[in-house]
Scaffold this active site. Structure first.
Site, PDB file in Angstrom:
ATOM      1  N   LEU A 133       0.985   5.246   1.530  1.00  0.00           N
ATOM      2  CA  LEU A 133       0.383   6.273   2.278  1.00  0.00           C
ATOM      3  C   LEU A 133       0.171   7.903   2.540  1.00  0.00           C
ATOM      4  O   LEU A 133       0.849   7.924   1.091  1.00  0.00           O
ATOM      5  CB  LEU A 133       1.341   6.675   3.775  1.00  0.00           C
ATOM      6  CG  LEU A 133       1.428   5.505   5.041  1.00  0.00           C
ATOM      7  CD1 LEU A 133       2.590   5.760   5.674  1.00  0.00           C
ATOM      8  CD2 LEU A 133       0.043   4.824   5.481  1.00  0.00           C
ATOM      9  N   GLY A 153       1.073  -1.406   0.270  1.00  0.00           N
ATOM     10  CA  GLY A 153       0.371   0.228  -0.017  1.00  0.00           C
ATOM     11  C   GLY A 153       0.857   1.147  -0.194  1.00  0.00           C
ATOM     12  O   GLY A 153       2.405   0.868   0.169  1.00  0.00           O
ATOM     13  N   GLU A 160     -11.243   5.943  15.641  1.00  0.00           N
ATOM     14  CA  GLU A 160     -11.815   6.408  14.197  1.00  0.00           C
ATOM     15  C   GLU A 160     -12.705   6.874  13.472  1.00  0.00           C
ATOM     16  O   GLU A 160     -12.869   6.901  12.000  1.00  0.00           O
ATOM     17  CB  GLU A 160     -10.686   4.507  13.423  1.00  0.00           C
ATOM     18  CG  GLU A 160      -9.546   4.365  14.074  1.00  0.00           C
ATOM     19  CD  GLU A 160      -8.245   5.367  13.619  1.00  0.00           C
ATOM     20  OE1 GLU A 160      -8.721   6.380  13.243  1.00  0.00           O
ATOM     21  OE2 GLU A 160      -7.097   5.047  13.506  1.00  0.00           O
TER      22      GLU A 160
END
Length: 93
Positions: free
Chosen positions: A36, A34, A75
């Protein structure tokens, strides 16, 4: 118990680590595919990738249901809701 990959503010030494304080650290140096991105809101976002060249490094913690709920609150995550701040996905670490 749940295994949670932490790559941002939940990591040891970061601003929100207290949310999972006491959770067993299972891996201190691990990664997943992935990239960021800076959200400009004080925390990063991970976007999954199949690209072998892009890895995100982090830590894996073992959390119980109570700690997972604390993470959800931090979150802004609610299972089944369409507009969460993040998606909880299974991904190889």
């Amino acid at each position: 118990m749940h295994l949670v990959f932490c790559y941002g503010t939940l990591r040891l030494g970061e601003s929100n680590h207290g949310v999972i304080k006491g959770a067993p650290l299972k891996e201190s140096f691990c990664w997943t595919k992935g990239e960021l991105y800076d959200t400009q809101d004080g925390y990063p976002a991970l976007v999954q990738s199949e690209d072998e060249e892009h890895n995100v490094y982090g830590e894996v913690y073992e959390v119980d249901n109570q700690l997972l709920e604390r993470i959800n609150i931090l979150e802004g995550y609610q299972e089944g809701r369409d507009h969460n701040l993040y998606d909880r996905v299974m991904q190889e670490i």
